[in-house]
Design a protein around this motif. Structure first.
Motif, PDB file in Angstrom:
ATOM      1  N   LEU A  94     -13.260  27.204 -34.216  1.00 45.14           N
ATOM      2  CA  LEU A  94     -12.720  28.200 -33.286  1.00 45.14           C
ATOM      3  C   LEU A  94     -11.650  27.577 -32.403  1.00 45.14           C
ATOM      4  O   LEU A  94     -10.566  28.152 -32.236  1.00 45.14           O
ATOM      5  CB  LEU A  94     -13.829  28.806 -32.431  1.00 45.14           C
ATOM      6  CG  LEU A  94     -13.388  29.800 -31.359  1.00 45.14           C
ATOM      7  CD1 LEU A  94     -12.680  31.005 -31.963  1.00 45.14           C
ATOM      8  CD2 LEU A  94     -14.593  30.251 -30.525  1.00 45.14           C
ATOM      9  N   PHE A  95     -11.914  26.407 -31.846  1.00 49.62           N
ATOM     10  CA  PHE A  95     -10.934  25.740 -30.997  1.00 49.62           C
ATOM     11  C   PHE A  95      -9.637  25.483 -31.767  1.00 49.62           C
ATOM     12  O   PHE A  95      -8.545  25.780 -31.289  1.00 49.62           O
ATOM     13  CB  PHE A  95     -11.493  24.424 -30.450  1.00 49.62           C
ATOM     14  CG  PHE A  95     -10.483  23.655 -29.649  1.00 49.62           C
ATOM     15  CD1 PHE A  95     -10.196  24.007 -28.342  1.00 49.62           C
ATOM     16  CD2 PHE A  95      -9.810  22.583 -30.216  1.00 49.62           C
ATOM     17  CE1 PHE A  95      -9.244  23.306 -27.603  1.00 49.62           C
ATOM     18  CE2 PHE A  95      -8.852  21.876 -29.486  1.00 49.62           C
ATOM     19  CZ  PHE A  95      -8.574  22.236 -28.185  1.00 49.62           C
TER      20      PHE A  95
ATOM     21  N   PHE B 113      -8.513  26.958 -34.456  1.00 52.83           N
ATOM     22  CA  PHE B 113      -7.830  28.194 -34.826  1.00 52.83           C
ATOM     23  C   PHE B 113      -7.138  28.817 -33.612  1.00 52.83           C
ATOM     24  O   PHE B 113      -6.025  29.333 -33.728  1.00 52.83           O
ATOM     25  CB  PHE B 113      -8.798  29.191 -35.477  1.00 52.83           C
ATOM     26  CG  PHE B 113      -8.088  30.302 -36.161  1.00 52.83           C
ATOM     27  CD1 PHE B 113      -7.397  30.090 -37.337  1.00 52.83           C
ATOM     28  CD2 PHE B 113      -8.073  31.577 -35.620  1.00 52.83           C
ATOM     29  CE1 PHE B 113      -6.704  31.113 -37.963  1.00 52.83           C
ATOM     30  CE2 PHE B 113      -7.393  32.603 -36.234  1.00 52.83           C
ATOM     31  CZ  PHE B 113      -6.702  32.374 -37.412  1.00 52.83           C
ATOM     32  N   GLU B 114      -7.769  28.742 -32.458  1.00 52.02           N
ATOM     33  CA  GLU B 114      -7.120  29.230 -31.234  1.00 52.02           C
ATOM     34  C   GLU B 114      -5.825  28.457 -30.970  1.00 52.02           C
ATOM     35  O   GLU B 114      -4.807  29.046 -30.592  1.00 52.02           O
ATOM     36  CB  GLU B 114      -8.071  29.109 -30.047  1.00 52.02           C
ATOM     37  CG  GLU B 114      -9.206  30.109 -30.080  1.00 52.02           C
ATOM     38  CD  GLU B 114     -10.284  29.831 -29.042  1.00 52.02           C
ATOM     39  OE1 GLU B 114     -10.985  30.790 -28.667  1.00 52.02           O
ATOM     40  OE2 GLU B 114     -10.438  28.665 -28.609  1.00 52.02           O
ATOM     41  N   GLN B 115      -5.856  27.140 -31.172  1.00 52.87           N
ATOM     42  CA  GLN B 115      -4.658  26.331 -30.971  1.00 52.87           C
ATOM     43  C   GLN B 115      -3.578  26.697 -31.983  1.00 52.87           C
ATOM     44  O   GLN B 115      -2.389  26.765 -31.639  1.00 52.87           O
ATOM     45  CB  GLN B 115      -4.998  24.829 -31.069  1.00 52.87           C
ATOM     46  CG  GLN B 115      -5.949  24.344 -30.000  1.00 52.87           C
ATOM     47  CD  GLN B 115      -5.461  24.673 -28.597  1.00 52.87           C
ATOM     48  OE1 GLN B 115      -4.366  24.293 -28.204  1.00 52.87           O
ATOM     49  NE2 GLN B 115      -6.271  25.407 -27.849  1.00 52.87           N
ATOM     50  N   LEU B 116      -3.980  26.942 -33.211  1.00 55.72           N
ATOM     51  CA  LEU B 116      -3.030  27.367 -34.247  1.00 55.72           C
ATOM     52  C   LEU B 116      -2.329  28.657 -33.836  1.00 55.72           C
ATOM     53  O   LEU B 116      -1.103  28.768 -33.937  1.00 55.72           O
ATOM     54  CB  LEU B 116      -3.744  27.565 -35.587  1.00 55.72           C
ATOM     55  CG  LEU B 116      -2.910  28.192 -36.697  1.00 55.72           C
ATOM     56  CD1 LEU B 116      -1.868  27.223 -37.217  1.00 55.72           C
ATOM     57  CD2 LEU B 116      -3.808  28.682 -37.819  1.00 55.72           C
ATOM     58  N   LEU B 117      -3.097  29.624 -33.355  1.00 56.67           N
ATOM     59  CA  LEU B 117      -2.506  30.899 -32.948  1.00 56.67           C
ATOM     60  C   LEU B 117      -1.546  30.726 -31.774  1.00 56.67           C
ATOM     61  O   LEU B 117      -0.463  31.333 -31.757  1.00 56.67           O
ATOM     62  CB  LEU B 117      -3.600  31.912 -32.589  1.00 56.67           C
ATOM     63  CG  LEU B 117      -4.454  32.411 -33.747  1.00 56.67           C
ATOM     64  CD1 LEU B 117      -5.520  33.375 -33.242  1.00 56.67           C
ATOM     65  CD2 LEU B 117      -3.616  33.047 -34.842  1.00 56.67           C
ATOM     66  N   ILE B 118      -1.915  29.915 -30.808  1.00 57.57           N
ATOM     67  CA  ILE B 118      -1.039  29.668 -29.659  1.00 57.57           C
ATOM     68  C   ILE B 118       0.297  29.111 -30.134  1.00 57.57           C
ATOM     69  O   ILE B 118       1.361  29.585 -29.731  1.00 57.57           O
ATOM     70  CB  ILE B 118      -1.720  28.711 -28.650  1.00 57.57           C
ATOM     71  CG1 ILE B 118      -2.872  29.412 -27.937  1.00 57.57           C
ATOM     72  CG2 ILE B 118      -0.696  28.165 -27.639  1.00 57.57           C
ATOM     73  CD1 ILE B 118      -3.786  28.471 -27.159  1.00 57.57           C
ATOM     74  N   ASN B 119       0.251  28.099 -30.997  1.00 58.44           N
ATOM     75  CA  ASN B 119       1.475  27.466 -31.476  1.00 58.44           C
ATOM     76  C   ASN B 119       2.266  28.380 -32.398  1.00 58.44           C
ATOM     77  O   ASN B 119       3.500  28.425 -32.321  1.00 58.44           O
ATOM     78  CB  ASN B 119       1.153  26.145 -32.170  1.00 58.44           C
ATOM     79  CG  ASN B 119       0.690  25.100 -31.180  1.00 58.44           C
ATOM     80  OD1 ASN B 119       1.353  24.845 -30.186  1.00 58.44           O
ATOM     81  ND2 ASN B 119      -0.450  24.496 -31.432  1.00 58.44           N
TER      82      ASN B 119
ATOM     83  N   VAL C 178      -3.094  37.971 -39.143  1.00 60.98           N
ATOM     84  CA  VAL C 178      -4.129  37.137 -39.742  1.00 60.98           C
ATOM     85  C   VAL C 178      -5.016  37.962 -40.667  1.00 60.98           C
ATOM     86  O   VAL C 178      -5.486  39.041 -40.293  1.00 60.98           O
ATOM     87  CB  VAL C 178      -4.996  36.455 -38.652  1.00 60.98           C
ATOM     88  CG1 VAL C 178      -6.137  35.655 -39.273  1.00 60.98           C
ATOM     89  CG2 VAL C 178      -4.130  35.554 -37.775  1.00 60.98           C
ATOM     90  N   LEU C 179      -5.265  37.403 -41.851  1.00 59.33           N
ATOM     91  CA  LEU C 179      -6.187  38.003 -42.812  1.00 59.33           C
ATOM     92  C   LEU C 179      -7.564  37.387 -42.648  1.00 59.33           C
ATOM     93  O   LEU C 179      -7.686  36.178 -42.418  1.00 59.33           O
ATOM     94  CB  LEU C 179      -5.720  37.767 -44.248  1.00 59.33           C
ATOM     95  CG  LEU C 179      -4.393  38.372 -44.652  1.00 59.33           C
ATOM     96  CD1 LEU C 179      -4.093  38.026 -46.107  1.00 59.33           C
ATOM     97  CD2 LEU C 179      -4.394  39.866 -44.447  1.00 59.33           C
TER      98      LEU C 179
ATOM     99  N   GLU D 180     -12.443  36.877 -33.204  1.00 55.88           N
ATOM    100  CA  GLU D 180     -12.527  36.600 -31.763  1.00 55.88           C
ATOM    101  C   GLU D 180     -11.258  35.908 -31.271  1.00 55.88           C
ATOM    102  O   GLU D 180     -10.693  36.272 -30.227  1.00 55.88           O
ATOM    103  CB  GLU D 180     -13.749  35.712 -31.494  1.00 55.88           C
ATOM    104  CG  GLU D 180     -13.907  35.270 -30.068  1.00 55.88           C
ATOM    105  CD  GLU D 180     -15.083  34.304 -29.908  1.00 55.88           C
ATOM    106  OE1 GLU D 180     -14.990  33.413 -29.037  1.00 55.88           O
ATOM    107  OE2 GLU D 180     -16.085  34.427 -30.644  1.00 55.88           O
ATOM    108  N   ALA D 181     -10.802  34.904 -32.020  1.00 55.79           N
ATOM    109  CA  ALA D 181      -9.584  34.192 -31.637  1.00 55.79           C
ATOM    110  C   ALA D 181      -8.377  35.119 -31.663  1.00 55.79           C
ATOM    111  O   ALA D 181      -7.523  35.066 -30.778  1.00 55.79           O
ATOM    112  CB  ALA D 181      -9.362  32.993 -32.564  1.00 55.79           C
ATOM    113  N   CYS D 182      -8.316  35.988 -32.656  1.00 54.87           N
ATOM    114  CA  CYS D 182      -7.201  36.933 -32.757  1.00 54.87           C
ATOM    115  C   CYS D 182      -7.210  37.919 -31.594  1.00 54.87           C
ATOM    116  O   CYS D 182      -6.161  38.213 -31.011  1.00 54.87           O
ATOM    117  CB  CYS D 182      -7.244  37.681 -34.091  1.00 54.87           C
ATOM    118  SG  CYS D 182      -6.791  36.653 -35.502  1.00 54.87           S
TER     119      CYS D 182
END
Length: 160
Positions: A38-39, A41-47, A56-57, A89-91
């Motif tokens: 989760l951490f 993936f959250e960082q991936l989305l931010i960047n 995101v699929l 959740e991250a999305c």
């Protein structure tokens, strides 16, 4: 054409299932702890959002009856459903559109959702051509993606 200095116009991210695999046995440890997943993936989305709009699929299920994969990895639908929820959740937290490809349900008598049994290769984890075609059709009709692309709401829908 020089591509190194260009930014993407949009990104469609499809996460694989390897992080959820259990190693060595069906109750073994997962390759990546869900909290760490989760951490990351959250960082991936931010960047990624700094570069372009992101979509995101969700994950696809597996056929548990043919596990272990490569004689050492167990993919379990309950784990994939949990990781799917983490991705969603991250999305939600990043205000990124998420397209769920599977609702997480498995019948008591099946090792894979019935509609997915014909969409997976014999290895039980990879989509076959029918699975990829189905995903393409879902993406082609995804309202958030169509709106972003400036396409009509019906998009390229060919759904039956």
């Amino acid at each position: 054409m020089e591509l190194r200095r260009q930014k993407p116009q949009g990104m469609l991210i499809a996460v694989g299932i390897n992080d959820a695999a259990r190693i060595g046995r069906c109750d073994g440890r997962q390759q990546l702890d869900p909290a760490a997943f989760l951490f990351g993936f959250e960082q991936l989305l931010i960047n990624a959002k700094c570069l372009a709009p992101v979509f995101v699929l969700g994950l696809t299920p597996v056929n548990e009856a043919v596990m272990p994969f490569a004689n050492c990895l167990w993919y379990l639908n309950r784990d994939l459903d949990h990781y799917n929820h983490l991705i969603e959740e991250a999305c939600l937290g990043a205000n990124v559109p998420f397209l769920r490809l599977w609702n997480g349900e498995i019948s008591a008598t099946e090792n894979v959702p019935l509609e997915w049994s014909k969409r997976l290769c014999s290895d039980g984890i990879h989509c076959n051509s029918a699975g990829h075609e189905w995903i393409f059709e879902q993406v082609s009709c995804w309202p958030e993606l169509l709106l972003w692309a400036g396409l009509p709401p019906e998009g390229f829908c060919r759904l039956n």
